[in-house]
Design an enzyme around this catalytic site. Structure first.
Site, PDB file in Angstrom:
ATOM      1  N   GLU A  15     -19.928 -21.495  30.273  1.00  0.00           N
ATOM      2  CA  GLU A  15     -20.092 -20.777  29.131  1.00  0.00           C
ATOM      3  C   GLU A  15     -21.507 -20.885  28.481  1.00  0.00           C
ATOM      4  O   GLU A  15     -21.586 -22.353  28.352  1.00  0.00           O
ATOM      5  CB  GLU A  15     -19.008 -20.989  28.460  1.00  0.00           C
ATOM      6  CG  GLU A  15     -18.776 -20.314  26.859  1.00  0.00           C
ATOM      7  CD  GLU A  15     -17.846 -20.446  25.872  1.00  0.00           C
ATOM      8  OE1 GLU A  15     -16.722 -20.427  26.452  1.00  0.00           O
ATOM      9  OE2 GLU A  15     -18.033 -20.593  24.736  1.00  0.00           O
ATOM     10  N   GLY A 106     -12.060 -15.256  16.260  1.00  0.00           N
ATOM     11  CA  GLY A 106     -13.340 -15.955  15.398  1.00  0.00           C
ATOM     12  C   GLY A 106     -13.203 -16.668  14.358  1.00  0.00           C
ATOM     13  O   GLY A 106     -11.817 -16.801  13.992  1.00  0.00           O
ATOM     14  N   ALA A 125      -6.411 -12.411  17.467  1.00  0.00           N
ATOM     15  CA  ALA A 125      -6.632 -11.861  18.903  1.00  0.00           C
ATOM     16  C   ALA A 125      -5.895 -11.167  19.479  1.00  0.00           C
ATOM     17  O   ALA A 125      -6.286 -10.258  20.208  1.00  0.00           O
ATOM     18  CB  ALA A 125      -7.349 -13.464  19.383  1.00  0.00           C
ATOM     19  N   TYR A 146      -5.142 -23.630  22.750  1.00  0.00           N
ATOM     20  CA  TYR A 146      -5.448 -24.795  22.198  1.00  0.00           C
ATOM     21  C   TYR A 146      -4.549 -25.994  22.375  1.00  0.00           C
ATOM     22  O   TYR A 146      -3.499 -26.268  21.989  1.00  0.00           O
ATOM     23  CB  TYR A 146      -5.616 -24.755  20.702  1.00  0.00           C
ATOM     24  CG  TYR A 146      -6.311 -23.617  20.268  1.00  0.00           C
ATOM     25  CD1 TYR A 146      -7.769 -23.934  19.952  1.00  0.00           C
ATOM     26  CD2 TYR A 146      -6.135 -22.238  20.382  1.00  0.00           C
ATOM     27  CE1 TYR A 146      -8.788 -22.859  19.679  1.00  0.00           C
ATOM     28  CE2 TYR A 146      -7.079 -21.147  20.101  1.00  0.00           C
ATOM     29  CZ  TYR A 146      -8.294 -21.559  19.919  1.00  0.00           C
ATOM     30  OH  TYR A 146      -9.340 -20.687  19.328  1.00  0.00           O
TER      31      TYR A 146
HETATM   32  C1  LIG Z   1     -12.745 -20.231  25.487  1.00  0.00           C
HETATM   33  C2  LIG Z   1     -13.286 -20.368  23.904  1.00  0.00           C
HETATM   34  C3  LIG Z   1     -14.358 -19.289  23.793  1.00  0.00           C
HETATM   35  C4  LIG Z   1     -14.617 -18.819  22.444  1.00  0.00           C
HETATM   36  N1  LIG Z   1     -15.854 -18.128  22.184  1.00  0.00           N
HETATM   37  C5  LIG Z   1     -16.224 -17.943  20.753  1.00  0.00           C
HETATM   38  C6  LIG Z   1     -17.172 -16.895  20.632  1.00  0.00           C
HETATM   39  O1  LIG Z   1     -17.735 -16.516  21.351  1.00  0.00           O
HETATM   40  N2  LIG Z   1     -17.628 -16.659  19.144  1.00  0.00           N
HETATM   41  C7  LIG Z   1     -16.865 -17.424  18.206  1.00  0.00           C
HETATM   42  O2  LIG Z   1     -17.112 -17.061  17.081  1.00  0.00           O
HETATM   43  N3  LIG Z   1     -16.019 -18.020  18.502  1.00  0.00           N
HETATM   44  C8  LIG Z   1     -15.299 -18.232  19.807  1.00  0.00           C
HETATM   45  N4  LIG Z   1     -14.475 -19.156  19.870  1.00  0.00           N
HETATM   46  C9  LIG Z   1     -13.731 -19.866  18.774  1.00  0.00           C
HETATM   47  C10 LIG Z   1     -12.569 -19.062  18.286  1.00  0.00           C
HETATM   48  O3  LIG Z   1     -12.962 -17.776  17.693  1.00  0.00           O
HETATM   49  C11 LIG Z   1     -11.865 -19.822  17.027  1.00  0.00           C
HETATM   50  O4  LIG Z   1     -11.223 -20.711  17.639  1.00  0.00           O
HETATM   51  C12 LIG Z   1     -10.782 -19.022  16.254  1.00  0.00           C
HETATM   52  O5  LIG Z   1     -10.813 -19.909  15.020  1.00  0.00           O
HETATM   53  C13 LIG Z   1      -9.549 -18.691  16.739  1.00  0.00           C
HETATM   54  O6  LIG Z   1      -9.893 -17.620  17.712  1.00  0.00           O
HETATM   55  P1  LIG Z   1      -8.633 -17.154  18.632  1.00  0.00           P
HETATM   56  O7  LIG Z   1      -9.001 -16.084  19.359  1.00  0.00           O
HETATM   57  O8  LIG Z   1      -7.878 -18.347  19.315  1.00  0.00           O
HETATM   58  O9  LIG Z   1      -7.696 -16.639  17.244  1.00  0.00           O
HETATM   59  P2  LIG Z   1      -6.036 -16.074  17.386  1.00  0.00           P
HETATM   60  O10 LIG Z   1      -5.494 -16.266  18.665  1.00  0.00           O
HETATM   61  O11 LIG Z   1      -5.984 -15.103  16.598  1.00  0.00           O
HETATM   62  O12 LIG Z   1      -5.447 -17.475  16.614  1.00  0.00           O
HETATM   63  C14 LIG Z   1      -6.200 -17.997  15.413  1.00  0.00           C
HETATM   64  C15 LIG Z   1      -4.991 -18.736  14.587  1.00  0.00           C
HETATM   65  O13 LIG Z   1      -4.027 -17.677  13.955  1.00  0.00           O
HETATM   66  C16 LIG Z   1      -2.732 -18.171  14.350  1.00  0.00           C
HETATM   67  N5  LIG Z   1      -2.018 -16.709  14.865  1.00  0.00           N
HETATM   68  C17 LIG Z   1      -2.256 -15.890  15.809  1.00  0.00           C
HETATM   69  N6  LIG Z   1      -1.591 -14.883  15.738  1.00  0.00           N
HETATM   70  C18 LIG Z   1      -0.790 -15.062  14.438  1.00  0.00           C
HETATM   71  C19 LIG Z   1       0.031 -14.036  13.840  1.00  0.00           C
HETATM   72  N7  LIG Z   1       0.322 -12.820  14.645  1.00  0.00           N
HETATM   73  N8  LIG Z   1       0.464 -14.369  12.526  1.00  0.00           N
HETATM   74  C20 LIG Z   1       0.055 -15.674  12.123  1.00  0.00           C
HETATM   75  N9  LIG Z   1      -0.817 -16.381  12.611  1.00  0.00           N
HETATM   76  C21 LIG Z   1      -1.153 -16.353  13.879  1.00  0.00           C
HETATM   77  C22 LIG Z   1      -2.948 -18.995  15.547  1.00  0.00           C
HETATM   78  O14 LIG Z   1      -1.748 -19.889  15.691  1.00  0.00           O
HETATM   79  C23 LIG Z   1      -4.161 -19.791  15.278  1.00  0.00           C
HETATM   80  O15 LIG Z   1      -3.730 -20.885  14.190  1.00  0.00           O
HETATM   81  C24 LIG Z   1     -14.026 -19.576  21.208  1.00  0.00           C
HETATM   82  C25 LIG Z   1     -13.054 -20.492  21.308  1.00  0.00           C
HETATM   83  C26 LIG Z   1     -12.532 -20.705  22.698  1.00  0.00           C
HETATM   84  C27 LIG Z   1     -11.591 -21.677  22.970  1.00  0.00           C
END
Ligand SMILES: Cc1cc2nc3c(=O)[nH]c(=O)nc-3n(C[C@H](O)[C@H](O)[C@H](O)COP(=O)(O)OP(=O)(O)OC[C@H]3O[C@@H](n4cnc5c(N)ncnc54)[C@H](O)[C@@H]3O)c2cc1C
Length: 290
Positions: A15, A106, A125, A146
């Site tokens: 990455e 994000g 997401a 996570y």
């Molecule tokens: C492999 C990897 C690549 C990444 N790349 C980037 C990048 O390119 N750009 C960037 O800006 N960030 C990036 N990140 C960081 C990421 O955007 C953050 O960790 C962000 O805070 C959470 O993203 P997520 O997709 O896990 O969100 P989600 O899966 O939506 O989760 C976020 C939070 O919301 C909670 N949640 C999920 N669904 C629900 C629901 N329906 N109701 C209530 N709560 C819910 C989850 O438990 C979690 O606490 C990356 C992280 C990783 C591990």
């Protein structure tokens, strides 16, 4: 991604993030050419906070595919975009031959602890995964997991439930946040399987190359940093080369243990440099020439 993690095939992925300058681009591609020798399954490129690198991410992925003849994965977040914007981006990415996306929510803006979607945007997401599946059904989709819980999650159980929603929405593989305590990953993997999730779970590894930098990064993403490792690094805080060596040795041991535990791949956060990763892959005999 659908076609990358076949049973028995080990998937190495790298990455990177979009550099800010032309010099940064040149250095990145020099480093990627070196890592290309290890035959990565794909190279992924992050998507900037606040949508600052939306087209850059796709353009860099296109260049990676053309110049390195290696599949690229473009990251995409929900930050600052309406569903229409996301659909436009998906069409743009598809038109540039992008076949894999890392679908993310994000982070909240700096100084805030709460994510705010724009009007007409997405909150999680899992919704982005559903949108991608609808718009571009053949796209390979990776999502974030996570092992030490997402910082905003109430508890590990609900965090895993929400991860399962992303999988049920159509994700093909889960890539984890960086971690340094393998036991936490292995416990998470047990819970992941117990929750009925069977798509590949790939550990995220960030080799330590600078103690100051890793303290900042682990602080931001709240990854647990072992005390013993911290005190070894503190002893050499004025010696960059010694920090690098400690980081490389730690990552070799960490990856070896994970491979012995049967992980289907390793996802390296290389911070746009190849030196530590090359040393680690050589030590793990992951060089195709070995
Ligand atoms: C492999 C990897 C690549 C990444 N790349 C980037 C990048 O390119 N750009 C960037 O800006 N960030 C990036 N990140 C960081 C990421 O955007 C953050 O960790 C962000 O805070 C959470 O993203 P997520 O997709 O896990 O969100 P989600 O899966 O939506 O989760 C976020 C939070 O919301 C909670 N949640 C999920 N669904 C629900 C629901 N329906 N109701 C209530 N709560 C819910 C989850 O438990 C979690 O606490 C990356 C992280 C990783 C591990």
């Amino acid at each position: 991604m659908k076609h990358i993690y076949q049973p028995g095939a080990f998937g190495l992925s790298i990455e990177i993030f979009p550099p800010r300058t032309e010099q940064g681009d040149a250095s990145l591609f020099e480093n990627l050419h070196r890592l290309r020798a290890y035959n990565p399954a794909f190279i992924s490129c992050t998507y900037g906070a606040g949508g600052s690198t939306q087209t850059r991410t796709v353009e860099l992925c296109e260049r990676i595919q053309q110049e390195l003849d290696t599949p690229a994965t473009a990251h995409l977040t929900c930050v600052g975009s309406t569903v229409d914007d996301l659909c436009d981006w998906l069409a743009f990415a598809s038109s540039r031959s992008i076949r894999n996306i890392m679908a993310l929510r994000g982070d909240p803006p700096q100084g805030s602890h709460e994510f705010q979607s724009v009007a007409g945007g997405l909150d999680h997401a899992s919704e982005l995964v559903s949108l991608i599946r609808r718009q571009v059904p053949e796209m390979g989709i990776g999502v974030a997991g996570y092992p030490e819980k997402h910082p905003e999650a109430v508890d590990a159980k609900s965090d895993l439930d929400f991860l399962k929603r992303k999988v049920d929405a159509g994700a093909d593989a889960v890539f984890t946040q960086l971690f340094y305590v393998n036991d936490n990953f292995l416990r998470f993997r047990d819970a992941y399987h117990a929750a009925g999730i069977s798509i590949p779970l790939i550990p995220g590894i960030m080799p330590i190359t600078s103690y100051a930098r890793i303290k900042r990064i682990t602080g931001m993403c709240q990854a647990i940093f072992p005390n013993e490792l911290a005190s070894r690094l503190e002893h050499v805080q004025d010696d960059d080369a010694a920090q690098f060596e400690i980081g490389v040795d730690y990552a070799i041991a960490q990856c070896r243990e994970l491979m012995d535990a049967g992980v289907p791949g390793l996802h390296f956060y290389v911070l746009n440099r190849s030196d530590a990763c090359e040393r680690i892959l050589d030590a793990l005999n992951l060089h195709p020439a070995h």
